[in-house]
Design a protein around this motif. Structure first.
Motif, PDB file in Angstrom:
ATOM      1  N   UNK A 105     -12.038 -17.025   0.563  1.00  0.00           N
ATOM      2  CA  UNK A 105     -11.792 -17.997  -0.506  1.00  0.00           C
ATOM      3  C   UNK A 105     -11.980 -19.409   0.029  1.00  0.00           C
ATOM      4  N   UNK A 106     -12.661 -20.209  -0.758  1.00  0.00           N
ATOM      5  CA  UNK A 106     -12.928 -21.591  -0.362  1.00  0.00           C
ATOM      6  C   UNK A 106     -12.563 -22.540  -1.500  1.00  0.00           C
ATOM      7  N   UNK A 107     -12.099 -23.730  -1.121  1.00  0.00           N
ATOM      8  CA  UNK A 107     -11.846 -24.786  -2.095  1.00  0.00           C
ATOM      9  C   UNK A 107     -12.972 -25.807  -1.986  1.00  0.00           C
ATOM     10  N   UNK A 108     -13.413 -26.299  -3.122  1.00  0.00           N
ATOM     11  CA  UNK A 108     -14.485 -27.296  -3.181  1.00  0.00           C
ATOM     12  C   UNK A 108     -13.894 -28.569  -3.776  1.00  0.00           C
ATOM     13  N   UNK A 109     -14.045 -29.683  -3.071  1.00  0.00           N
ATOM     14  CA  UNK A 109     -13.377 -30.922  -3.446  1.00  0.00           C
ATOM     15  C   UNK A 109     -14.378 -31.983  -3.872  1.00  0.00           C
ATOM     16  N   UNK A 110     -14.138 -32.587  -5.032  1.00  0.00           N
ATOM     17  CA  UNK A 110     -14.973 -33.689  -5.522  1.00  0.00           C
ATOM     18  C   UNK A 110     -14.078 -34.764  -6.113  1.00  0.00           C
ATOM     19  N   UNK A 111     -14.607 -35.984  -6.132  1.00  0.00           N
ATOM     20  CA  UNK A 111     -14.024 -37.046  -6.932  1.00  0.00           C
ATOM     21  C   UNK A 111     -15.177 -37.792  -7.592  1.00  0.00           C
ATOM     22  N   UNK A 112     -15.020 -38.126  -8.863  1.00  0.00           N
ATOM     23  CA  UNK A 112     -16.123 -38.747  -9.605  1.00  0.00           C
ATOM     24  C   UNK A 112     -15.610 -39.899 -10.458  1.00  0.00           C
ATOM     25  N   UNK A 120     -11.483 -34.517  -9.152  1.00  0.00           N
ATOM     26  CA  UNK A 120     -10.692 -35.637  -9.644  1.00  0.00           C
ATOM     27  C   UNK A 120     -11.593 -36.578 -10.424  1.00  0.00           C
ATOM     28  N   UNK A 121     -11.277 -36.751 -11.698  1.00  0.00           N
ATOM     29  CA  UNK A 121     -11.992 -37.703 -12.550  1.00  0.00           C
ATOM     30  C   UNK A 121     -11.184 -39.002 -12.540  1.00  0.00           C
ATOM     31  N   UNK A 122     -11.684 -39.981 -11.814  1.00  0.00           N
ATOM     32  CA  UNK A 122     -10.909 -41.201 -11.588  1.00  0.00           C
ATOM     33  C   UNK A 122     -11.151 -42.242 -12.680  1.00  0.00           C
ATOM     34  N   UNK A 123     -10.770 -41.875 -13.903  1.00  0.00           N
ATOM     35  CA  UNK A 123     -10.832 -42.834 -14.997  1.00  0.00           C
ATOM     36  C   UNK A 123     -12.204 -43.027 -15.603  1.00  0.00           C
ATOM     37  N   UNK A 124     -13.033 -41.999 -15.607  1.00  0.00           N
ATOM     38  CA  UNK A 124     -14.381 -42.115 -16.179  1.00  0.00           C
ATOM     39  C   UNK A 124     -14.313 -42.486 -17.659  1.00  0.00           C
ATOM     40  N   UNK A 125     -15.322 -43.237 -18.091  1.00  0.00           N
ATOM     41  CA  UNK A 125     -15.397 -43.663 -19.496  1.00  0.00           C
ATOM     42  C   UNK A 125     -16.605 -43.059 -20.213  1.00  0.00           C
ATOM     43  N   UNK A 126     -17.233 -42.066 -19.563  1.00  0.00           N
ATOM     44  CA  UNK A 126     -18.444 -41.469 -20.133  1.00  0.00           C
ATOM     45  C   UNK A 126     -18.221 -40.018 -20.548  1.00  0.00           C
ATOM     46  N   UNK A 127     -16.959 -39.679 -20.859  1.00  0.00           N
ATOM     47  CA  UNK A 127     -16.602 -38.327 -21.300  1.00  0.00           C
ATOM     48  C   UNK A 127     -16.820 -37.268 -20.226  1.00  0.00           C
ATOM     49  N   UNK A 128     -16.709 -37.667 -18.961  1.00  0.00           N
ATOM     50  CA  UNK A 128     -16.868 -36.709 -17.861  1.00  0.00           C
ATOM     51  C   UNK A 128     -15.920 -35.526 -18.026  1.00  0.00           C
ATOM     52  N   UNK A 129     -14.666 -35.797 -18.275  1.00  0.00           N
ATOM     53  CA  UNK A 129     -13.671 -34.716 -18.374  1.00  0.00           C
ATOM     54  C   UNK A 129     -14.038 -33.739 -19.474  1.00  0.00           C
ATOM     55  N   UNK A 130     -14.402 -34.256 -20.639  1.00  0.00           N
ATOM     56  CA  UNK A 130     -14.705 -33.400 -21.771  1.00  0.00           C
ATOM     57  C   UNK A 130     -15.951 -32.561 -21.528  1.00  0.00           C
ATOM     58  N   UNK A 145      -8.709 -32.907 -12.438  1.00  0.00           N
ATOM     59  CA  UNK A 145      -7.518 -33.721 -12.213  1.00  0.00           C
ATOM     60  C   UNK A 145      -7.798 -35.135 -12.672  1.00  0.00           C
ATOM     61  N   UNK A 146      -6.815 -35.795 -13.170  1.00  0.00           N
ATOM     62  CA  UNK A 146      -7.001 -37.154 -13.662  1.00  0.00           C
ATOM     63  C   UNK A 146      -6.492 -38.168 -12.654  1.00  0.00           C
ATOM     64  N   UNK A 147      -7.373 -39.107 -12.292  1.00  0.00           N
ATOM     65  CA  UNK A 147      -6.963 -40.210 -11.437  1.00  0.00           C
ATOM     66  C   UNK A 147      -6.513 -41.385 -12.285  1.00  0.00           C
ATOM     67  N   UNK A 148      -6.058 -42.422 -11.613  1.00  0.00           N
ATOM     68  CA  UNK A 148      -5.581 -43.606 -12.347  1.00  0.00           C
ATOM     69  C   UNK A 148      -6.641 -44.690 -12.461  1.00  0.00           C
TER      70      UNK A 148
END
Length: 285
Positions: free
Chosen positions: A7-14, A45-55, A67-70
């Motif tokens: 098992x592996x974890x993959x880490x990103x922040x955008x 981690x979606x660090x406050x994107x305004x382009x609907x990244x999360x959706x 995950x939501x950043x500030x």
């Protein structure tokens, strides 16, 4: 290598750049599809994107944990945010992948990195080498101290010291000894610091044998050193995560070099902000 379940974890922040993120994730999923008997949990981690990244990501990649950043985490602290969440996921991961959302990996890249890690008994860090699709030159991966140019992959595992964080594999053995990225560093420097911390703990850091993907070189002069930017704005940029924060640079150089080098850099970078033309003269001497 691949017969037991791992098992592996993959880490990103955008932050924004949804099209880049989408392509990066598509390429990653294609690469891991070649690896049987392994699972990959992605923490973004979606660090406050305004382009609907999360959706968009939640709809197209429903298995990804978002995950939501500030909006004030930037790269290093965003990666730490993803890493902390992965560690609390009640899974004893065999290793952790770092992935940048502007880095497009080849289909065999993850398999090759895990194979290289196995060669080193899963006790070393493997950093992926990237090249430009425009000119084929090496853009990211890593280099030795004192060198300006990143090493080109040559078919063997080469030791490196200054490591880029575009695609990195940190096996459990390494994580258990040095932990995660240091959130002292806000945006940049954290990947360099992690590799050097590993070396201080007698952990080797290697460049991948071959290129693992495409990532264009986006190095550019910071606004703080740009003669065309007014001096007030230069200093404002200087002390931000996207500038060249002299205090964080001081911590990094003191930690891995000497207090003399750290102090010298602190003074010189301030002079460069005051007189940007000095920077070119200094680098060409």
């Amino acid at each position: 290598m691949f017969f037991e379940m791992r098992s592996y974890a993959v880490l990103l922040t955008v932050f924004n750049r949804i099209e880049l993120t989408r392509k990066s994730l598509v390429d990653f999923e294609k690469a891991v599809s070649f690896i049987p008997n392994a699972s990959f949990d992605i923490f973004l981690t979606d660090d406050g994107s305004t382009d609907n990244t999360k959706e968009v990501i939640s709809q197209e990649f429903p298995n990804i944990t978002i995950l939501e950043g500030n909006g004030n985490l930037f790269w290093c602290r965003g990666m730490v945010n993803s890493w902390k969440y992965a560690c609390g996921n009640n899974v004893n991961y065999d290793g952790y992948f770092w992935l940048n959302n502007d880095s497009y990996i080849f289909p065999n890249s993850i398999k090759e990195i895990l194979s290289s890690s196995s060669e080193k008994s899963d006790q070393a860090i493997i950093s992926g080498a990237f090249k430009s699709a425009i000119n084929g030159l090496t853009t990211y991966g890593g280099r030795l101290k004192g060198q300006v140019k990143n090493l080109d992959p040559n078919g063997t595992l080469q030791r490196i010291e200054w490591m880029n964080g575009n695609l990195v594999f940190v096996p459990k053995y390494v994580f258990d000894r040095i932990g995660m990225l240091d959130d002292t560093f806000w945006h940049a420097i954290g990947d360099y610091d992690y590799g050097l911390r590993a070396i201080k703990n007698n952990i080797e850091v290697y460049l991948s044998k071959d290129y693992v993907g495409i990532c264009e070189d986006h190095e550019k002069i910071e606004a703080c050193y740009d003669v065309n930017v007014p001096i007030k704005k230069r200093f404002k940029n200087f002390y931000t995560p996207l500038g060249d924060d002299p205090f964080l640079r001081f911590i990094f150089l003191k930690r891995h070099y000497t207090i003399f080098k750290a102090t010298k850099s602190f003074i010189i970078t301030h002079l460069f902000v005051l007189f940007p033309s000095l920077m070119k003269l200094y680098n060409n001497k």
